[in-house]
Design a protein around this motif. Structure first.
Motif, short mmCIF file in Angstrom:
data_model
loop_
_atom_site.label_atom_id
_atom_site.label_comp_id
_atom_site.label_asym_id
_atom_site.label_seq_id
_atom_site.Cartn_x
_atom_site.Cartn_y
_atom_site.Cartn_z
N VAL A 95 4.10 -40.14 -18.64
CA VAL A 95 3.38 -39.01 -19.22
C VAL A 95 4.26 -37.77 -19.10
O VAL A 95 5.21 -37.75 -18.32
CB VAL A 95 2.02 -38.75 -18.54
CG1 VAL A 95 1.05 -39.90 -18.76
CG2 VAL A 95 2.19 -38.46 -17.07
N PHE A 96 3.94 -36.76 -19.88
CA PHE A 96 4.64 -35.49 -19.77
C PHE A 96 4.00 -34.68 -18.64
O PHE A 96 2.78 -34.72 -18.44
CB PHE A 96 4.58 -34.72 -21.08
CG PHE A 96 5.25 -35.42 -22.22
CD1 PHE A 96 6.39 -36.20 -22.04
CD2 PHE A 96 4.74 -35.32 -23.51
CE1 PHE A 96 7.01 -36.84 -23.09
CE2 PHE A 96 5.35 -35.96 -24.57
CZ PHE A 96 6.48 -36.73 -24.37
N HIS A 97 4.84 -33.93 -17.93
CA HIS A 97 4.38 -33.15 -16.78
C HIS A 97 4.99 -31.76 -16.85
O HIS A 97 6.18 -31.62 -17.07
CB HIS A 97 4.83 -33.86 -15.49
CG HIS A 97 4.47 -33.13 -14.25
ND1 HIS A 97 5.39 -32.86 -13.25
CD2 HIS A 97 3.30 -32.61 -13.81
CE1 HIS A 97 4.78 -32.23 -12.26
NE2 HIS A 97 3.52 -32.06 -12.58
N SER A 98 4.14 -30.77 -16.67
CA SER A 98 4.64 -29.40 -16.60
C SER A 98 4.03 -28.70 -15.40
O SER A 98 2.89 -28.96 -15.03
CB SER A 98 4.32 -28.61 -17.89
OG SER A 98 2.94 -28.62 -18.17
N VAL A 99 4.82 -27.84 -14.79
CA VAL A 99 4.36 -26.97 -13.71
C VAL A 99 4.75 -25.56 -14.13
O VAL A 99 5.94 -25.27 -14.33
CB VAL A 99 4.98 -27.33 -12.34
CG1 VAL A 99 4.55 -26.33 -11.27
CG2 VAL A 99 4.60 -28.75 -11.94
N ILE A 100 3.76 -24.71 -14.29
CA ILE A 100 3.97 -23.37 -14.84
C ILE A 100 3.23 -22.35 -13.99
O ILE A 100 2.09 -22.61 -13.56
CB ILE A 100 3.50 -23.32 -16.30
CG1 ILE A 100 4.36 -24.27 -17.13
CG2 ILE A 100 3.54 -21.90 -16.85
CD1 ILE A 100 3.94 -24.45 -18.56
N VAL A 101 3.86 -21.22 -13.75
CA VAL A 101 3.22 -20.12 -13.02
C VAL A 101 3.01 -18.98 -14.01
O VAL A 101 3.93 -18.57 -14.72
CB VAL A 101 4.10 -19.64 -11.83
CG1 VAL A 101 3.45 -18.45 -11.14
CG2 VAL A 101 4.33 -20.78 -10.85
N TYR A 102 1.78 -18.49 -14.07
CA TYR A 102 1.43 -17.33 -14.91
C TYR A 102 1.38 -16.11 -14.01
O TYR A 102 0.82 -16.16 -12.91
CB TYR A 102 0.08 -17.56 -15.59
CG TYR A 102 0.14 -18.67 -16.61
CD1 TYR A 102 0.45 -18.41 -17.94
CD2 TYR A 102 -0.07 -19.99 -16.23
CE1 TYR A 102 0.53 -19.44 -18.87
CE2 TYR A 102 0.00 -21.02 -17.16
CZ TYR A 102 0.30 -20.74 -18.47
OH TYR A 102 0.39 -21.75 -19.39
N LEU A 103 1.99 -15.01 -14.48
CA LEU A 103 2.07 -13.79 -13.69
C LEU A 103 1.48 -12.61 -14.46
O LEU A 103 1.62 -12.53 -15.68
CB LEU A 103 3.53 -13.47 -13.37
CG LEU A 103 4.30 -14.56 -12.62
CD1 LEU A 103 5.19 -15.32 -13.57
CD2 LEU A 103 5.12 -13.95 -11.52
N ALA A 104 0.84 -11.71 -13.73
CA ALA A 104 0.34 -10.45 -14.28
C ALA A 104 1.06 -9.34 -13.54
O ALA A 104 0.99 -9.26 -12.31
CB ALA A 104 -1.17 -10.34 -14.08
#
Length: 163
Positions: free
Chosen positions: A29-38
Motif C-alpha cells: 500500500v502507499f504510505h505517507s507521513v505528513i505534518v501540517y503547521l500553522a
C-alpha cells in the motif's frame, strides 16, 4: 498553513493493520507521513495508508502544494467514513514531529474511508492536546418534523499562541 512531507513510500501491510483494512497481510500500500503547521507550529500529524488501486498516482503527488485529502477527494469523494476519536500519549517519533513536551496528551483520530465496498484509506491523525479542541453542535428536531442535525469540528485552540 504549511505542509511538511516526512515520508511518501510503498510499504507491506503488517497483519494488525491489514485486518483493520480487510486485506491480506503483506499487501503493498502507499504510505505517507505528513505534518501540517500553522504559523510554523505543528498542529497535526497525518499517517495515511492508501490502496494503490484507488489512487495509483498517489506517490507522484507534491503534497507540499495540496493536502492528501484534497487530492483523494479529487479522484472520488468517499461514500462512507468511520472515525474513532481517542486521547493518548504519543510515541517518540510523534513527539519529535509535533514538537510536544513529554507527558503531553494528544487527540488521535482514526479514519477509514470507503468508495462502495472498497476501503480506500486508513489514516491516523494526531493533534497535540494543547493546540486543538473538539467542538460539537447538535440541534433537536423542529416542530415541523425536520430531521435532527449535528456538526463536528476540530479547530485550532484559541490558546495556541498564548502558551
Amino acid at each position: 498553513m504549511s505542509i511538511d512531507v516526512q515520508r511518501l513510500e510503498t510499504v507491506a501491510l503488517a497483519p494488525e493493520i491489514a485486518a483493520e483494512m480487510n486485506v491480506k497481510a503483506g499487501v503493498d500500500v502507499f504510505h505517507s507521513v505528513i505534518v501540517y503547521l500553522a504559523d510554523g507550529t505543528p498542529i497535526q500529524l497525518e499517517d495515511r495508508l492508501v490502496l494503490p488501486e484507488f489512487a495509483p498516482s498517489y506517490l507522484a503527488q507534491d503534497f507540499r502544494e495540496r493536502s492528501t485529502t484534497d487530492y483523494l477527494q479529487m479522484i472520488a469523494p468517499a461514500d462512507q467514513a468511520e472515525q474513532i476519536i481517542e486521547a493518548g500519549l504519543p510515541n517518540a517519533e510523534t513527539k519529535r514531529l509535533l514538537k510536544i513536551r513529554r507527558g503531553e496528551a494528544c487527540l488521535i483520530v482514526f479514519r477509514k474511508t470507503w468508495l462502495g465496498d472498497l476501503l480506500t484509506t486508513y489514516t491516523r491523525f494526531v493533534h497535540p492536546g494543547t493546540r486543538r479542541r473538539l467542538i460539537s453542535r447538535t440541534s433537536r428536531p423542529s416542530h415541523d418534523g425536520a430531521t435532527e442535525t449535528a456538526s463536528f469540528g476540530l479547530v485550532e485552540s484559541a490558546f495556541l499562541h498564548s502558551r
